[in-house]
Design an enzyme around this catalytic site. Structure first.
Site, PDB file in Angstrom:
ATOM      1  N   HIS A  95       0.836  -1.204   0.000  1.00 13.89           N
ATOM      2  CA  HIS A  95       0.000   0.000   0.000  1.00 13.89           C
ATOM      3  C   HIS A  95       0.870   1.252   0.000  1.00 13.89           C
ATOM      4  O   HIS A  95       1.760   1.404   0.846  1.00 13.89           O
ATOM      5  CB  HIS A  95      -0.941  -0.011   1.211  1.00 13.89           C
ATOM      6  CG  HIS A  95      -2.027  -1.040   1.084  1.00 13.89           C
ATOM      7  ND1 HIS A  95      -2.499  -1.770   2.136  1.00 13.89           N
ATOM      8  CD2 HIS A  95      -2.720  -1.442  -0.016  1.00 13.89           C
ATOM      9  CE1 HIS A  95      -3.461  -2.588   1.701  1.00 13.89           C
ATOM     10  NE2 HIS A  95      -3.609  -2.410   0.397  1.00 13.89           N
ATOM     11  N   GLU A  98       1.766   3.614   3.091  1.00 10.03           N
ATOM     12  CA  GLU A  98       2.258   2.993   4.322  1.00 10.03           C
ATOM     13  C   GLU A  98       3.780   2.963   4.307  1.00 10.03           C
ATOM     14  O   GLU A  98       4.418   1.920   4.188  1.00 10.03           O
ATOM     15  CB  GLU A  98       1.619   1.601   4.457  1.00 10.03           C
ATOM     16  CG  GLU A  98       0.099   1.708   4.538  1.00 10.03           C
ATOM     17  CD  GLU A  98      -0.654   0.387   4.385  1.00 10.03           C
ATOM     18  OE1 GLU A  98      -0.015  -0.678   4.438  1.00 10.03           O
ATOM     19  OE2 GLU A  98      -1.890   0.442   4.209  1.00 10.03           O
ATOM     20  N   HIS A 220       2.482  -3.835   6.793  1.00  9.45           N
ATOM     21  CA  HIS A 220       1.521  -2.766   6.522  1.00  9.45           C
ATOM     22  C   HIS A 220       1.533  -1.828   7.732  1.00  9.45           C
ATOM     23  O   HIS A 220       2.181  -2.078   8.724  1.00  9.45           O
ATOM     24  CB  HIS A 220       0.107  -3.352   6.362  1.00  9.45           C
ATOM     25  CG  HIS A 220      -0.118  -4.094   5.082  1.00  9.45           C
ATOM     26  ND1 HIS A 220      -0.825  -3.568   4.033  1.00  9.45           N
ATOM     27  CD2 HIS A 220       0.268  -5.335   4.683  1.00  9.45           C
ATOM     28  CE1 HIS A 220      -0.860  -4.435   3.035  1.00  9.45           C
ATOM     29  NE2 HIS A 220      -0.210  -5.532   3.400  1.00  9.45           N
ATOM     30  N   GLU A 293       0.668  -5.210  11.045  1.00 12.51           N
ATOM     31  CA  GLU A 293       0.260  -3.802  10.972  1.00 12.51           C
ATOM     32  C   GLU A 293       1.118  -3.040  11.971  1.00 12.51           C
ATOM     33  O   GLU A 293       1.003  -3.225  13.184  1.00 12.51           O
ATOM     34  CB  GLU A 293      -1.225  -3.642  11.315  1.00 12.51           C
ATOM     35  CG  GLU A 293      -2.172  -4.347  10.345  1.00 12.51           C
ATOM     36  CD  GLU A 293      -2.507  -3.508   9.113  1.00 12.51           C
ATOM     37  OE1 GLU A 293      -1.870  -2.454   8.882  1.00 12.51           O
ATOM     38  OE2 GLU A 293      -3.418  -3.924   8.370  1.00 12.51           O
TER      39      GLU A 293
END
Ligand code: 0X9
Ligand code: CA
Ligand code: ZN
Length: 339
Positions: A95, A98, A220, A293
């Site tokens: 992404h 990020e 991420h 994450e």
């Protein structure tokens, strides 16, 4: 006479001053602060290969629609030989916005190489395995986030209807098209026209199969989570006990560094989403695959994580990465496959 001389001097300095005021430098090319932009990442990988030619090899896996190379760095002893060693994959930057998810795997590469000579544990991992790091899977989107729209998420495919971009983490071919992905080109979670329609996801698919990777972490941000399959359904994965144990061990090892809490949970506990990288790798090959994450915890500051968080976020994630390397090299995957 004296006054006139002073007046001339004064005007001379005024001219100098105003001249320099007019010469105010143009704002430099947009950059990513202490984060690496694509050019800096490319340079840093080349530097690592030059500094550690026996241990590091940078390869281009392919070129994006905007002609950027997608780089992988292989870290192993006898790095130019394809030895029969356990292989593990760390991938970042699905992404675009990020940024920390690029710098963490990049710093992992640097750390492994720099510690080879001095740290017996690191040397052992590099000698016994092949560690592959793809720090930036989506360089087109990342560059667009750096130069144009900080909150861009997808890649930069021209969808042909005035919209751009496919969500790479909805484009993988396991349960593609299911809940938590969109068929609308303008959506942030647009899954693409078909499973693996995107070059970026094809590269991961082909790489993981060719190299028989034994485990994967996909980085991420944000939310501070260690996620394991499934993400497309709330049903437990066949190996959920093991996946949950590994995720918990990684979250604990992260916490031990700075007492920053990452929560281990099934991906679907965050939200249902279909076609992500970890569901595909686990679903297709049954090897453990995790989405980490990274920082921060919440929407403030959300994706705009300050530069000063880069180092501590990397430091806290290092032991988790080392743990998964160790587990994969100790035949953990075999026990999983034989079950
Ligand atoms: O939505 C994603 O792709 C990931 N979150 S992010 O905010 N970085 O975009 C989470 C993927 C986790 N997988 C599933 N929930 N299936
Ligand atoms: Ca080797
Ligand atoms: Zn993401």
């Amino acid at each position: 006479m004296k006054n006139k001389f002073q007046a001339i001097l004064l005007s001379y300095f005024l001219l100098l001053f105003s001249g320099s005021a007019c010469d105010t430098p143009e704002p430099g090319p947009p950059d990513a602060g202490l984060y690496h932009n694509y050019a800096e990442l490319t340079q840093e990988l080349a530097r690592l290969q030059a500094q550690f030619p026996e241990l590091a090899k940078v390869v281009s896996l392919g070129k994006t629609v905007e002609s950027r190379d997608i780089w992988a760095i292989k870290i192993s002893d006898n790095v130019t030989a394809n030895e029969d060693e356990s292989e593990i994959l760390f991938v970042g930057g699905h992404h675009a916005r990020e940024w920390i998810a690029v710098d963490v795997p990049l710093l992992l590469a640097r750390n492994l190489l720099e510690n080879y000579a001095s740290d017996a544990r690191t040397k052992n991992y590099i000698d016994n395995g092949e560690i592959w790091i793809i720090p930036l899977l989506n360089p087109d989107g990342h560059q667009y986030s750096v130069t144009t729209n900080r909150l861009w998420r997808k890649n930069r495919r021209n969808n042909g209807d005035g919209t751009f971009g496919v969500d790479l983490n909805r484009n993988y071919g396991y349960q593609w098209g299911g809940p938590g992905s969109s068929g609308s080109t303008f959506s942030e979670t647009y899954r693409g026209t078909a499973p693996f329609s995107e070059l970026e996801t094809q590269l991961i698919r082909d790489f993981a199969i060719e190299h028989q990777v034994a485990a994967m972490i996909s980085y991420h941000n944000y939310s501070q989570l260690v996620l394991f399959p499934w993400g497309f359904t709330n049903a437990p994965a066949p190996d959920q006990t093991l996946l949950s144990q590994l995720a918990t061990t990684m979250a604990d090892s992260i916490f031990a560094v700075h007492r920053v809490r990452y929560t281990p949970e099934q991906s679907s506990d965050l939200y249902l989403a279909s076609g992500d990288a970890t569901d595909w790798l686990y679903g297709e090959t049954r090897v453990p695959a995790f989405t980490i994450e990274l920082r921060p915890r919440s929407s403030s500051p959300g994706f705009i994580l300050p530069d000063r968080d880069i180092q501590p976020t990397f430091q806290e994630n290092l032991p988790a990465a080392l743990f998964l390397i160790q587990w994969s090299q100790q035949g953990g995957t075999m026990t999983l496959r034989l079950k």
